[in-house]
Write a protein that holds these residues in place. Structure first.
Motif, PDB file in Angstrom:
ATOM      1  N   ALA A 145     -47.880  14.361 -16.113  1.00 44.12           N
ATOM      2  CA  ALA A 145     -48.265  13.142 -16.834  1.00 44.12           C
ATOM      3  C   ALA A 145     -47.171  12.097 -16.704  1.00 44.12           C
ATOM      4  CB  ALA A 145     -48.524  13.445 -18.308  1.00 44.12           C
ATOM      5  N   SER A 146     -47.600  10.834 -16.865  1.00 46.20           N
ATOM      6  CA  SER A 146     -46.660   9.720 -16.820  1.00 46.20           C
ATOM      7  C   SER A 146     -47.085   8.684 -17.851  1.00 46.20           C
ATOM      8  CB  SER A 146     -46.650   9.102 -15.419  1.00 46.20           C
ATOM      9  OG  SER A 146     -45.803   7.967 -15.365  1.00 46.20           O
ATOM     10  N   ILE A 147     -46.109   7.964 -18.391  1.00 49.46           N
ATOM     11  CA  ILE A 147     -46.384   6.914 -19.367  1.00 49.46           C
ATOM     12  C   ILE A 147     -45.523   5.710 -19.016  1.00 49.46           C
ATOM     13  CG2 ILE A 147     -44.654   7.777 -21.006  1.00 49.46           C
ATOM     14  CD1 ILE A 147     -46.642   6.995 -23.254  1.00 49.46           C
ATOM     15  N   ASN A 148     -46.101   4.517 -19.136  1.00 49.87           N
ATOM     16  CA  ASN A 148     -45.345   3.326 -18.760  1.00 49.87           C
ATOM     17  C   ASN A 148     -44.384   2.938 -19.884  1.00 49.87           C
ATOM     18  OD1 ASN A 148     -47.160   2.168 -20.588  1.00 49.87           O
ATOM     19  ND2 ASN A 148     -47.149   0.215 -19.487  1.00 49.87           N
ATOM     20  N   TRP A 149     -43.675   1.840 -19.672  1.00 46.86           N
ATOM     21  CA  TRP A 149     -42.549   1.508 -20.535  1.00 46.86           C
ATOM     22  C   TRP A 149     -42.943   1.294 -21.995  1.00 46.86           C
ATOM     23  CZ3 TRP A 149     -42.009  -3.179 -23.111  1.00 46.86           C
ATOM     24  CH2 TRP A 149     -42.963  -4.154 -22.787  1.00 46.86           C
ATOM     25  N   ASN A 150     -44.124   0.753 -22.256  1.00 45.72           N
ATOM     26  CA  ASN A 150     -44.497   0.471 -23.644  1.00 45.72           C
ATOM     27  C   ASN A 150     -45.573   1.414 -24.169  1.00 45.72           C
ATOM     28  OD1 ASN A 150     -46.791  -0.402 -22.367  1.00 45.72           O
ATOM     29  ND2 ASN A 150     -46.764  -2.477 -23.217  1.00 45.72           N
ATOM     30  N   GLY A 151     -45.931   2.413 -23.384  1.00 43.84           N
ATOM     31  CA  GLY A 151     -46.940   3.366 -23.828  1.00 43.84           C
ATOM     32  C   GLY A 151     -48.364   2.897 -23.635  1.00 43.84           C
ATOM     33  N   GLY A 152     -48.547   1.734 -23.047  1.00 44.24           N
ATOM     34  CA  GLY A 152     -49.879   1.190 -22.900  1.00 44.24           C
ATOM     35  C   GLY A 152     -50.676   1.801 -21.758  1.00 44.24           C
ATOM     36  N   ARG A 153     -50.011   2.441 -20.838  1.00 46.17           N
ATOM     37  CA  ARG A 153     -50.699   3.090 -19.726  1.00 46.17           C
ATOM     38  C   ARG A 153     -50.222   4.529 -19.598  1.00 46.17           C
ATOM     39  NH1 ARG A 153     -51.135   0.285 -14.113  1.00 46.17           N
ATOM     40  NH2 ARG A 153     -52.703   1.917 -14.019  1.00 46.17           N
ATOM     41  N   ARG A 154     -51.170   5.427 -19.389  1.00 47.37           N
ATOM     42  CA  ARG A 154     -50.874   6.841 -19.233  1.00 47.37           C
ATOM     43  C   ARG A 154     -51.679   7.373 -18.058  1.00 47.37           C
ATOM     44  NH1 ARG A 154     -50.833   8.584 -25.652  1.00 47.37           N
ATOM     45  NH2 ARG A 154     -50.228   6.514 -26.386  1.00 47.37           N
ATOM     46  N   TYR A 155     -51.099   8.318 -17.387  1.00 44.08           N
ATOM     47  CA  TYR A 155     -51.738   8.877 -16.204  1.00 44.08           C
ATOM     48  C   TYR A 155     -51.491  10.377 -16.199  1.00 44.08           C
ATOM     49  CZ  TYR A 155     -52.928   9.409 -11.260  1.00 44.08           C
ATOM     50  OH  TYR A 155     -53.488   9.791 -10.067  1.00 44.08           O
ATOM     51  N   TYR A 156     -52.536  11.152 -15.854  1.00 45.84           N
ATOM     52  CA  TYR A 156     -52.444  12.608 -15.929  1.00 45.84           C
ATOM     53  C   TYR A 156     -52.849  13.268 -14.622  1.00 45.84           C
ATOM     54  CZ  TYR A 156     -52.282  11.738 -20.948  1.00 45.84           C
ATOM     55  OH  TYR A 156     -51.930  11.288 -22.198  1.00 45.84           O
ATOM     56  N   GLY A 157     -52.257  14.423 -14.392  1.00 49.06           N
ATOM     57  CA  GLY A 157     -52.700  15.231 -13.274  1.00 49.06           C
ATOM     58  C   GLY A 157     -54.057  15.833 -13.585  1.00 49.06           C
ATOM     59  N   ASP A 158     -54.827  16.111 -12.556  1.00 45.85           N
ATOM     60  CA  ASP A 158     -56.193  16.607 -12.745  1.00 45.85           C
ATOM     61  C   ASP A 158     -56.235  17.922 -13.525  1.00 45.85           C
ATOM     62  OD1 ASP A 158     -57.415  15.463  -9.495  1.00 45.85           O
ATOM     63  OD2 ASP A 158     -57.263  14.434 -11.424  1.00 45.85           O
ATOM     64  N   SER A 159     -55.246  18.762 -13.337  1.00 46.29           N
ATOM     65  CA  SER A 159     -55.283  20.083 -13.956  1.00 46.29           C
ATOM     66  C   SER A 159     -55.036  20.045 -15.467  1.00 46.29           C
ATOM     67  CB  SER A 159     -54.260  21.001 -13.282  1.00 46.29           C
ATOM     68  OG  SER A 159     -52.948  20.483 -13.437  1.00 46.29           O
ATOM     69  N   VAL A 160     -54.536  18.942 -15.989  1.00 44.24           N
ATOM     70  CA  VAL A 160     -54.232  18.864 -17.421  1.00 44.24           C
ATOM     71  C   VAL A 160     -55.031  17.786 -18.136  1.00 44.24           C
ATOM     72  CG1 VAL A 160     -51.898  19.680 -16.934  1.00 44.24           C
ATOM     73  CG2 VAL A 160     -52.310  17.224 -17.270  1.00 44.24           C
ATOM     74  N   LYS A 161     -55.790  17.017 -17.387  1.00 41.79           N
ATOM     75  CA  LYS A 161     -56.531  15.904 -17.971  1.00 41.79           C
ATOM     76  C   LYS A 161     -57.478  16.409 -19.061  1.00 41.79           C
ATOM     77  CE  LYS A 161     -57.183  12.983 -14.798  1.00 41.79           C
ATOM     78  NZ  LYS A 161     -57.685  12.272 -13.598  1.00 41.79           N
ATOM     79  N   GLY A 162     -57.448  15.765 -20.218  1.00 44.32           N
ATOM     80  CA  GLY A 162     -58.293  16.152 -21.329  1.00 44.32           C
ATOM     81  C   GLY A 162     -57.678  17.195 -22.237  1.00 44.32           C
ATOM     82  N   ARG A 163     -56.575  17.813 -21.810  1.00 40.60           N
ATOM     83  CA  ARG A 163     -55.918  18.841 -22.626  1.00 40.60           C
ATOM     84  C   ARG A 163     -54.528  18.419 -23.072  1.00 40.60           C
ATOM     85  NH1 ARG A 163     -54.609  23.573 -20.372  1.00 40.60           N
ATOM     86  NH2 ARG A 163     -54.408  22.727 -18.261  1.00 40.60           N
ATOM     87  N   PHE A 164     -53.831  17.667 -22.237  1.00 38.60           N
ATOM     88  CA  PHE A 164     -52.466  17.246 -22.537  1.00 38.60           C
ATOM     89  C   PHE A 164     -52.451  15.764 -22.885  1.00 38.60           C
ATOM     90  CE2 PHE A 164     -49.992  20.545 -19.750  1.00 38.60           C
ATOM     91  CZ  PHE A 164     -50.723  21.573 -20.348  1.00 38.60           C
ATOM     92  N   THR A 165     -51.492  15.395 -23.745  1.00 40.95           N
ATOM     93  CA  THR A 165     -51.312  13.995 -24.117  1.00 40.95           C
ATOM     94  C   THR A 165     -49.832  13.641 -24.069  1.00 40.95           C
ATOM     95  OG1 THR A 165     -53.233  14.072 -25.588  1.00 40.95           O
ATOM     96  CG2 THR A 165     -51.701  12.240 -25.874  1.00 40.95           C
ATOM     97  N   ILE A 166     -49.514  12.591 -23.331  1.00 41.01           N
ATOM     98  CA  ILE A 166     -48.137  12.103 -23.265  1.00 41.01           C
ATOM     99  C   ILE A 166     -48.006  10.909 -24.205  1.00 41.01           C
ATOM    100  CG2 ILE A 166     -48.584  10.570 -21.296  1.00 41.01           C
ATOM    101  CD1 ILE A 166     -45.749  11.252 -20.298  1.00 41.01           C
TER     102      ILE A 166
END
Length: 125
Positions: free
Chosen positions: A49-70
């Motif tokens: 997972a990745s999160i931008n500088w202000n938390g407004g954008r988040r991106y997840y790997g396919d294997s964790v999408k829907g289960r993990f939150t950054i």
């Protein structure tokens, strides 16, 4: 220099949850993007997972999408990874990383300049 220290790993049963934390110190800045990666024995490092500088954008790997939150708390210089519905295949060493040049979400390990030492997550079946 930026120092990153992960915590919160451990042993959990399948279906359980864990929350990882990554505390930054040194030349910290709220303009950095942050990411989580993991590496299981015998496997390559995988983007989580990745999160931008202000938390407004988040991106997840396919294997964790829907289960993990950054998420991140810039006042505390800390980024979190909440992991729900854990599976045995989530077992790995989890690493926190900082991207200081663009502040945007990125999924390539080579985009990150600073890394923590990692924290072990083990999910039993």
């Amino acid at each position: 220099q930026v120092q990153l220290v992960e915590s919160g790993g451990g042993l959990v049963q399948a279906g359980g949850s864990l929350r990882l934390s990554c505390a930054a110190s040194g030349r910290t800045s709220s303009s950095y993007a942050m990411g989580w990666f993991r590496q299981a024995p015998g496997k390559e490092r995988e983007f989580v997972a990745s999160i931008n500088w202000n938390g407004g954008r988040r991106y997840y790997g396919d294997s964790v999408k829907g289960r993990f939150t950054i998420s991140r708390d810039n006042a505390k210089n800390t980024v979190y990874l909440l992991m729900n519905s854990l599976k045995p295949e989530d077992t790995a060493v989890y690493y926190c990383a900082a991207e200081t040049r663009r502040g945007t979400v990125v999924d390539g390990a080579t985009d990150y300049e600073y890394w923590g030492q990692g924290t072990q997550v083990t999910v039993s079946s």
